[in-house]
Design a protein around this motif. Structure first.
Motif, PDB file in Angstrom:
ATOM      1  N   PRO A  15      -4.489  82.998  50.375  1.00 27.87           N
ATOM      2  CA  PRO A  15      -5.939  83.044  50.621  1.00 27.87           C
ATOM      3  C   PRO A  15      -6.744  83.343  49.365  1.00 27.87           C
ATOM      4  CG  PRO A  15      -4.748  84.266  52.318  1.00 27.87           C
ATOM      5  CD  PRO A  15      -3.757  83.933  51.252  1.00 27.87           C
ATOM      6  N   TYR A  16      -6.069  83.825  48.320  1.00 28.78           N
ATOM      7  CA  TYR A  16      -6.745  84.149  47.058  1.00 28.78           C
ATOM      8  C   TYR A  16      -6.509  83.060  46.017  1.00 28.78           C
ATOM      9  CZ  TYR A  16      -6.054  88.369  49.748  1.00 28.78           C
ATOM     10  OH  TYR A  16      -5.993  89.266  50.791  1.00 28.78           O
ATOM     11  N   PHE A  54       3.113  81.664  53.089  1.00 27.73           N
ATOM     12  CA  PHE A  54       2.333  82.873  53.291  1.00 27.73           C
ATOM     13  C   PHE A  54       2.085  83.067  54.780  1.00 27.73           C
ATOM     14  CE2 PHE A  54       1.223  82.051  48.842  1.00 27.73           C
ATOM     15  CZ  PHE A  54       1.308  83.330  48.301  1.00 27.73           C
ATOM     16  N   GLY A  55       1.884  84.326  55.174  1.00 27.04           N
ATOM     17  CA  GLY A  55       1.597  84.625  56.569  1.00 27.04           C
ATOM     18  C   GLY A  55       0.775  85.885  56.720  1.00 27.04           C
ATOM     19  N   LYS A  56       0.023  85.946  57.796  1.00 35.82           N
ATOM     20  CA  LYS A  56      -0.776  87.129  58.105  1.00 35.82           C
ATOM     21  C   LYS A  56       0.117  88.257  58.612  1.00 35.82           C
ATOM     22  CE  LYS A  56      -4.818  84.421  59.583  1.00 35.82           C
ATOM     23  NZ  LYS A  56      -5.703  84.119  60.754  1.00 35.82           N
ATOM     24  N   VAL A  57      -0.469  89.453  58.688  1.00 38.27           N
ATOM     25  CA  VAL A  57       0.162  90.588  59.361  1.00 38.27           C
ATOM     26  C   VAL A  57      -0.691  90.886  60.583  1.00 38.27           C
ATOM     27  CG1 VAL A  57       0.884  93.001  59.194  1.00 38.27           C
ATOM     28  CG2 VAL A  57       1.084  91.484  57.199  1.00 38.27           C
ATOM     29  N   GLU A  58      -0.082  90.834  61.749  1.00 37.42           N
ATOM     30  CA  GLU A  58      -0.833  90.813  62.996  1.00 37.42           C
ATOM     31  C   GLU A  58      -1.757  92.017  63.172  1.00 37.42           C
ATOM     32  OE1 GLU A  58       0.034  89.693  67.660  1.00 37.42           O
ATOM     33  OE2 GLU A  58       1.611  90.650  66.486  1.00 37.42           O
ATOM     34  N   ASP A  59      -1.299  93.206  62.828  1.00 41.86           N
ATOM     35  CA  ASP A  59      -2.090  94.410  63.082  1.00 41.86           C
ATOM     36  C   ASP A  59      -2.793  94.943  61.836  1.00 41.86           C
ATOM     37  OD1 ASP A  59       0.189  95.098  61.797  1.00 41.86           O
ATOM     38  OD2 ASP A  59       0.747  96.766  63.114  1.00 41.86           O
ATOM     39  N   ASN A  60      -2.865  94.134  60.777  1.00 33.77           N
ATOM     40  CA  ASN A  60      -3.486  94.581  59.532  1.00 33.77           C
ATOM     41  C   ASN A  60      -4.141  93.382  58.847  1.00 33.77           C
ATOM     42  OD1 ASN A  60      -4.231  95.627  57.056  1.00 33.77           O
ATOM     43  ND2 ASN A  60      -2.302  96.718  56.725  1.00 33.77           N
ATOM     44  N   ARG A  61      -5.445  93.257  58.984  1.00 37.40           N
ATOM     45  CA  ARG A  61      -6.151  92.100  58.440  1.00 37.40           C
ATOM     46  C   ARG A  61      -6.108  92.030  56.914  1.00 37.40           C
ATOM     47  NH1 ARG A  61     -11.757  91.377  61.951  1.00 37.40           N
ATOM     48  NH2 ARG A  61     -10.768  90.935  63.974  1.00 37.40           N
ATOM     49  N   GLU A  62      -5.981  93.191  56.280  1.00 44.75           N
ATOM     50  CA  GLU A  62      -6.005  93.223  54.812  1.00 44.75           C
ATOM     51  C   GLU A  62      -4.662  92.871  54.196  1.00 44.75           C
ATOM     52  OE1 GLU A  62      -8.820  93.616  53.156  1.00 44.75           O
ATOM     53  OE2 GLU A  62      -9.808  93.762  55.104  1.00 44.75           O
ATOM     54  N   ALA A  63      -3.610  92.956  54.986  1.00 43.84           N
ATOM     55  CA  ALA A  63      -2.263  92.726  54.455  1.00 43.84           C
ATOM     56  C   ALA A  63      -1.927  91.237  54.450  1.00 43.84           C
ATOM     57  CB  ALA A  63      -1.242  93.493  55.278  1.00 43.84           C
ATOM     58  N   SER A  85       3.927  81.493  62.288  1.00 43.32           N
ATOM     59  CA  SER A  85       2.929  81.370  63.343  1.00 43.32           C
ATOM     60  C   SER A  85       1.563  81.805  62.834  1.00 43.32           C
ATOM     61  CB  SER A  85       3.331  82.213  64.554  1.00 43.32           C
ATOM     62  OG  SER A  85       3.310  83.599  64.244  1.00 43.32           O
ATOM     63  N   ASP A  86       0.499  81.317  63.490  1.00 44.12           N
ATOM     64  CA  ASP A  86      -0.857  81.637  63.060  1.00 44.12           C
ATOM     65  C   ASP A  86      -1.114  83.133  63.024  1.00 44.12           C
ATOM     66  OD1 ASP A  86      -1.352  78.974  62.801  1.00 44.12           O
ATOM     67  OD2 ASP A  86      -2.468  78.760  64.668  1.00 44.12           O
ATOM     68  N   SER A  87      -0.529  83.868  63.958  1.00 39.26           N
ATOM     69  CA  SER A  87      -0.727  85.315  64.011  1.00 39.26           C
ATOM     70  C   SER A  87       0.120  86.054  62.992  1.00 39.26           C
ATOM     71  CB  SER A  87      -0.385  85.829  65.414  1.00 39.26           C
ATOM     72  OG  SER A  87       0.992  85.634  65.689  1.00 39.26           O
ATOM     73  N   GLY A  88       1.131  85.387  62.443  1.00 34.35           N
ATOM     74  CA  GLY A  88       2.042  86.028  61.508  1.00 34.35           C
ATOM     75  C   GLY A  88       3.174  86.772  62.175  1.00 34.35           C
ATOM     76  N   THR A  89       3.287  86.682  63.503  1.00 37.33           N
ATOM     77  CA  THR A  89       4.288  87.447  64.238  1.00 37.33           C
ATOM     78  C   THR A  89       5.675  86.814  64.186  1.00 37.33           C
ATOM     79  OG1 THR A  89       2.565  88.161  65.774  1.00 37.33           O
ATOM     80  CG2 THR A  89       4.837  88.470  66.489  1.00 37.33           C
ATOM     81  N   PHE A  90       5.738  85.493  64.164  1.00 39.99           N
ATOM     82  CA  PHE A  90       7.016  84.803  64.254  1.00 39.99           C
ATOM     83  C   PHE A  90       7.218  83.847  63.075  1.00 39.99           C
ATOM     84  CE2 PHE A  90       5.785  85.670  68.690  1.00 39.99           C
ATOM     85  CZ  PHE A  90       6.859  86.463  69.064  1.00 39.99           C
TER      86      PHE A  90
END
Length: 347
Positions: free
Chosen positions: A216-217, A262-271, A319-324
């Motif tokens: 994202p950066y 790259f992937g998101k961290v589901e419970d942490n938007r900044e991570a 996955s879009d949420s970063g969970t899987f």
């Protein structure tokens, strides 16, 4: 008894090399083909609709786009635009889904005893002169609105200059301001989008680039057959990653990188997380396991490495949420992993 095989969701008339899901429409876009060889195997991009029927997910072909003599080997989505890697080029396509004109179907009813149709009793006329629906001429009209998909070619650029002539990977930036391609010649090329004007062109790897992704950066991570995983800021090498630096029992050139995402961290938007897959460089009769590594997506420090089976991994999805995490193998099997623990949840 062997493991029960699940039914095929969809079987294309040609080999499939890439698949993406369009988030806005839910369309599954997959592509492949037999290439330029005269084997009778076609090349194309297929658009599939998914629906649930009887508790099972089914796929139907909504549209087929012919790519003539070239098979699509890599593909990226940017809104309603497709960047398709075909041989040494990247073809830019735009697709549109729109509801077509209502299709009116007429079905003639058969009459039963007493003049009643087999579909039910005759309906009374309403308002005198106009027959009620299904009455009068023995015809029953139904309307079926079908969503049609059209595809147009927007342009094409050459993205690889090797003797093999093969674009290996392509990704859109998150803001759709540029496009990055990686080729068999080891070069990363950055293209302004939508103008498709070349912005950067630099040697990233000795040999083929296997995969790349954009944070994202706007940092680019690339992996190649030269055992390297590189983090790039524009055309400058910012960092080289070493997944096995805390695993002294594994020599540097025993494994090579195959995929990165790259992937998101589901419970942490900044991570942010980066995931890489490592496969054995050479295959033995008793093959060693492949590995998956999770990295901090900002500092690029390794967080966790776990083995992920002895089948050779060919592709990675998050996955879009970063969970899987989804891992596909060269034999066609798929496994789902939990991103937090890198433990398998289903195969």
């Amino acid at each position: 008894m062997g493991r029960r095989r699940d039914p095929d969701l969809y079987r294309a008339p040609f080999p499939l090399y890439t698949v993406q899901v369009h988030r806005d429409t839910g369309l599954v876009i997959t592509a492949g083909g037999g290439g330029a060889s005269k084997t009778g195997i076609k090349n194309g991009v297929h658009f599939l609709r998914l629906e649930r029927m009887g508790g099972q997910v089914c796929a139907s072909l909504a549209h087929s786009f012919d790519t003539e003599t070239r098979a699509t080997m890599s593909l990226a989505l940017g809104g309603d635009v497709i960047a398709a890697g075909q041989d040494a080029s990247c073809q830019i396509l735009r697709f549109k889904e729109e509801t077509g004109k209502p299709e009116i179907k007429q079905e003639r009813k058969t009459q039963g005893k007493g003049g009643a149709s087999e579909q039910g009793p005759r309906k009374r006329r309403v308002g005198g002169s106009q027959p009620a629906a299904g009455d009068g001429d023995g015809m029953n009209e139904t309307q079926n609105k079908t969503a049609e998909i059209s595809v147009e070619k927007l342009g094409e650029v050459q993205t690889d200059f090797s003797d093999d002539g093969l674009q290996k990977s392509v990704r859109f930036s998150g803001d759709l301001s540029f496009l990055v391609t990686g080729g068999a010649d080891g070069y990363i090329r950055v293209w302004e989008y939508p103008a498709m004007k070349k912005k950067l062109d630099f040697k990233a790897h000795d040999g083929e680039i296997e995969d790349l992704d954009i944070s994202p950066y706007n940092k680019v991570v690339s992996v190649g057959r030269d055992f390297a995983c590189c983090v790039w800021k524009n055309d400058q090498l910012a960092l080289g990653l070493h997944w096995n630096e805390n695993m002294p029992s594994i020599p540097d050139k025993m494994y090579r990188y195959q995929a990165c995402r790259f992937g998101k961290v589901e419970d942490n938007r900044e991570a942010l997380r980066l995931y890489t897959v490592q496969i054995p460089h050479k295959r033995d009769r008793k093959p060693p396991p492949c590995y998956i590594t999770k990295w901090d997506g900002r500092s690029f420090l390794p967080l966790l490495t776990q083995p992920c089976g002895n089948e050779v991994i060919s592709c990675l999805a998050v996955s879009d949420s970063g969970t899987f995490l989804g891992l596909g193998t060269v034999t066609g099997s798929v496994a789902i992993y939990i991103s937090f623990s890198l433990q398998v949840t289903s195969k």
